[in-house]
Scaffold this motif. Structure first.
Motif, PDB file in Angstrom:
ATOM      1  N   ILE A 176       0.835  -1.206   0.000  1.00 12.41           N
ATOM      2  CA  ILE A 176       0.000   0.000   0.000  1.00 12.41           C
ATOM      3  C   ILE A 176       0.871   1.258   0.000  1.00 12.41           C
ATOM      4  CG2 ILE A 176      -1.684   1.333   1.332  1.00 12.41           C
ATOM      5  CD1 ILE A 176      -2.753  -1.359   2.403  1.00 12.41           C
ATOM      6  N   LEU A 177       1.894   1.248   0.842  1.00 10.03           N
ATOM      7  CA  LEU A 177       2.737   2.446   0.946  1.00 10.03           C
ATOM      8  C   LEU A 177       3.467   2.724  -0.364  1.00 10.03           C
ATOM      9  CD1 LEU A 177       4.237   2.018   4.548  1.00 10.03           C
ATOM     10  CD2 LEU A 177       2.460   3.604   3.782  1.00 10.03           C
ATOM     11  N   THR A 178       3.926   1.660  -1.006  1.00 12.72           N
ATOM     12  CA  THR A 178       4.607   1.855  -2.288  1.00 12.72           C
ATOM     13  C   THR A 178       3.639   2.447  -3.310  1.00 12.72           C
ATOM     14  OG1 THR A 178       6.056  -0.009  -1.815  1.00 12.72           O
ATOM     15  CG2 THR A 178       5.900   0.680  -4.111  1.00 12.72           C
ATOM     16  N   GLY A 179       2.423   1.915  -3.359  1.00 14.64           N
ATOM     17  CA  GLY A 179       1.441   2.412  -4.317  1.00 14.64           C
ATOM     18  C   GLY A 179       1.127   3.888  -4.086  1.00 14.64           C
ATOM     19  N   LEU A 180       0.947   4.229  -2.815  1.00 11.31           N
ATOM     20  CA  LEU A 180       0.650   5.612  -2.454  1.00 11.31           C
ATOM     21  C   LEU A 180       1.776   6.551  -2.890  1.00 11.31           C
ATOM     22  CD1 LEU A 180      -1.750   6.649  -0.815  1.00 11.31           C
ATOM     23  CD2 LEU A 180      -0.247   6.756   1.162  1.00 11.31           C
ATOM     24  N   GLN A 213      -3.265  -1.469  -5.835  1.00 11.42           N
ATOM     25  CA  GLN A 213      -2.624  -1.745  -4.546  1.00 11.42           C
ATOM     26  C   GLN A 213      -3.337  -1.005  -3.422  1.00 11.42           C
ATOM     27  OE1 GLN A 213       1.447  -0.791  -5.842  1.00 11.42           O
ATOM     28  NE2 GLN A 213       2.049  -2.817  -5.170  1.00 11.42           N
ATOM     29  N   ILE A 214      -3.697   0.243  -3.696  1.00 11.88           N
ATOM     30  CA  ILE A 214      -4.324   1.039  -2.646  1.00 11.88           C
ATOM     31  C   ILE A 214      -5.762   0.595  -2.392  1.00 11.88           C
ATOM     32  CG2 ILE A 214      -5.176   3.331  -2.113  1.00 11.88           C
ATOM     33  CD1 ILE A 214      -2.785   4.499  -3.387  1.00 11.88           C
ATOM     34  N   LEU A 215      -6.490   0.282  -3.472  1.00  7.11           N
ATOM     35  CA  LEU A 215      -7.906  -0.071  -3.306  1.00  7.11           C
ATOM     36  C   LEU A 215      -8.101  -1.532  -2.905  1.00  7.11           C
ATOM     37  CD1 LEU A 215      -9.371   1.788  -6.426  1.00  7.11           C
ATOM     38  CD2 LEU A 215      -9.429   2.520  -4.039  1.00  7.11           C
ATOM     39  N   GLY A 216      -7.241  -2.396  -3.386  1.00  6.07           N
ATOM     40  CA  GLY A 216      -7.460  -3.825  -3.169  1.00  6.07           C
ATOM     41  C   GLY A 216      -6.832  -4.373  -1.907  1.00  6.07           C
ATOM     42  N   THR A 217      -5.607  -3.965  -1.629  1.00  2.00           N
ATOM     43  CA  THR A 217      -4.868  -4.586  -0.531  1.00  2.00           C
ATOM     44  C   THR A 217      -5.585  -4.474   0.817  1.00  2.00           C
ATOM     45  OG1 THR A 217      -2.899  -4.009  -1.782  1.00  2.00           O
ATOM     46  CG2 THR A 217      -2.556  -4.866   0.433  1.00  2.00           C
TER      47      THR A 217
END
Ligand code: HEM
Ligand SMILES: [Cu+2]
Length: 550
Positions: A176-180, A213-217
């Protein structure tokens, strides 16, 4: 001749770049340079790739003979579970974004770093913290539920489900952090003149991936927490005898995990777009279609999870809707394949190793994708569900697709990352071994599945043996194909020929700075006046002289 002089000059006049700017463990472990963090990830991910590979070879060894003679059924269950978990969560999902994405995004954008350098470093630590729990679960006896953790088995299992779930939960935050970080970076840190429609398709692909990554994880995180609560407190979320619903778990799990297959394949498609353009020296045909198809895949991907559950008690009507919707996901993927093919048409193609991987990707991805359409057909899936046909299908996508692109990308950007070339002869050999080994491993599995061999069984009927032997032989070749690059990459870091700033040459901003880049990436912030993949007429670099750091 000129190259020799250039190399000599560099020996006389050593320049500072991100690799030699500081030495010592601390300068690495506390670095906030995206390029060094990419290499930290590369180290962690490589360990897991070979761990997962070792489990795979154990699976294939067991399946060499029809009788289960090298391990117990229980050990076999743990073997394929851990193979799946390690490969999916600790290799495939992070591989391209965390290594190549981290290294390249700021360079491609003409930026000094990602938007949040410290969060980037934090992501790596979070990854490793998750890894520690996972390794603990493996050493403490392993998990036997399959990487999908289906209930009720995962609620009742006495294996190390809880620490494993904790490991995957923690690891999710790294994703998530990487995607953000990527999304904010792409929005805010583009160089002057670098408009959205001048971005390399690699960047578009990572943008779409980051959305998933942000929406799914978080959905996966919630699912795993629910599983943990159910295991510890038995409150009846999934337990039918307490009024829970075991199939609910599958809905939650696939609501994440179907989009997650695009976390694995979209960045790979981004890599392939770069390779196809660079090695055919042409603009990608239908650039904006390829860019938007990434977004379309990211959005549609959330609508089709039910195609994993045709035989899990959903209504025939629901099955038909999911089947129908699944065909639509094929369209944006097909758009990409058609456009890559159109790009190759009349291009001046060169056959360097990264291009071999790109060709491999296209062929294998087509086979994987087409068989996906077979599986999306409700009636056919009822027949081949949970057979080796499925195993073959997802390996064609994930290994034939994502891993091929990862290796192709590693070769393409290796000179940029290390300042050294890899040995082309060895690289071609290993690309060939990977391609042959891969097909020999996984093609027979389509036939096995079609003939009815179920997956996740550690014994099988005698008449399946010939195809299984082929598959195991292929796996050994594939193994050699994967180990070779590791050896020559390490060799090349010390002995490889010195790389030029733009050895191929490529058209993106990352090639406009020296190899390896200075800590700040560019001497001065570049201004972009050209579109993506605008190659110069004589195939030379856009700027012949790249100022070197002092
Ligand atoms: C030498 C290469 C490989 C071999 C021989 C191999 C073999 C296998 C086999 C036989 C299974 C089926 C287990 C079963 O259902 O009984 C399996 C499952 C799986 N493999 Fe691989 N594999 C290889 C590489 C990879 C790679 C590189 C990845 C990911 C990057 C991967 C991801 C998976 C996943 C996610 C599963 C699903 C596990 C499950 O739910 O059953 N594999 N593999
Ligand atoms: Cu799916």
């Amino acid at each position: 001749m000129i190259e020799a002089t250039e190399a000599k000059l560099k020996q006389v006049e050593p320049r500072t770049h991100y690799l030699n700017a500081n030495y010592g463990i601390k300068s690495w472990l506390l670095t906030i340079d995206h390029k060094r963090i990419a290499l930290l990830y590369l180290a962690s991910i490589t360990v897991f790739f070979f761990l997962g590979g070792a489990f795979a070879l154990m699976i294939r060894l067991e399946l060499l003979t029809p009788k289960g003679d090298i391990m117990t059924p229980d050990a076999y269950n743990k073997m394929f579970t851990m193979h799946g978990i390690v490969m999916i969560f600790f290799f495939l999902i992070p591989a391209i974004p965390a290594v190549l994405g981290n290294f390249l995004l700021p360079l491609m954008l003409g930026a000094k770093d990602l938007a949040f350098p410290k969060i980037n470093l934090l992501s790596w630590y979070v990854y490793n913290l998750g890894a520690i729990f996972t390794l603990y679960a493996i050493i403490a006896g392993g998990v036997d539920t399959g990487w999908t953790f289906y209930t009720p088995l995962s609620v009742n299992s006495t294996s190390q489900v809880t620490p494993m779930a904790v490991g995957i939960f923690i690891n999710g935050f790294s994703s998530i952090l990487t995607g953000l970080n990527f999304i904010v970076t792409i929005h805010t840190m583009r160089a002057p003149g670098l408009t959205w429609f001048r971005l390399p398709l690699f960047v578009w692909a990572h943008y779409a991936t980051s959305l998933i990554q942000i929406l799914g994880t978080p959905v996966l995180a919630v699912t795993i927490v629910l599983l943990g609560i159910e295991r510890i407190f038995g409150v009846g979320i999934f337990n039918a005898s307490l009024g829970g619903d075991p199939v609910l778990f599958q809905h939650l799990f696939w609501f994440y995990s179907h989009p997650a297959v695009y976390i694995m394949i979209l960045p790979a498609m981004g890599v392939i777009s770069e390779l196809i353009a660079a090695f055919s020296r042409k603009k990608i045909f239908g650039y904006s279609f390829v860019a938007f198809s990434s977004l379309a895949i990211a959005v549609y991907g959330f609508l089709v999870w039910g195609h994993h559950m045709f035989v899990s008690s959903q209504s025939v009507f629901a099955g038909m809707v999911f089947s129908f919707l699944s065909y639509f996901v094929a369209i944006p993927s097909a758009v990409k394949v058609f456009n890559w093919t159109a790009t190759l048409f009349k291009g001046s193609i060169s056959w360097d190793t990264p291009m071999l991987y790109a060709f491999g990707f296209i062929g294998l991805f087509i086979i994987g994708g087409m068989t996906g359409l077979y599986l999306a057909a409700l009636g056919l899936d009822v027949h081949v569900h949970d057979t080796y046909f499925v195993v073959a299908h997802f390996h064609y996508i994930m290994v034939g697709g994502a891993v091929m692109a990862y290796l192709g990308g590693m070769h393409y950007w290796w000179p940029k990352i290390t300042g050294r070339m890899y040995p082309e002869g060895w690289a071609k050999l290993s690309a060939l071994l990977v391609f042959i080994g891969f097909n020999l491993t996984f093609f027979p599995q389509f036939l096995l599945g079609y003939q009815g061999m179920p997956r996740r069984y550690h014994e099988y009927a005698d008449h399946f043996q010939v195809l299984n032997v082929m598959s195991t032989a292929g796996a050994s070749i594939l193994g050699v194909g994967y180990v070779l690059p590791m050896i020559y990459f390490i060799w090349s870091m010390r002995y490889g020929p010195i790389a030029k700033a733009n050895p191929w040459p490529g058209s993106g901003l990352e090639w406009q700075t020296s190899s390896p880049p200075p800590t700040e990436n560019f001497e001065e912030t570049p201004t972009v006046t050209w579109d993506a993949y605008e190659f110069t007429k004589d195939n030379s670099r856009r700027y012949d002289v790249v100022k070197q750091g002092s």
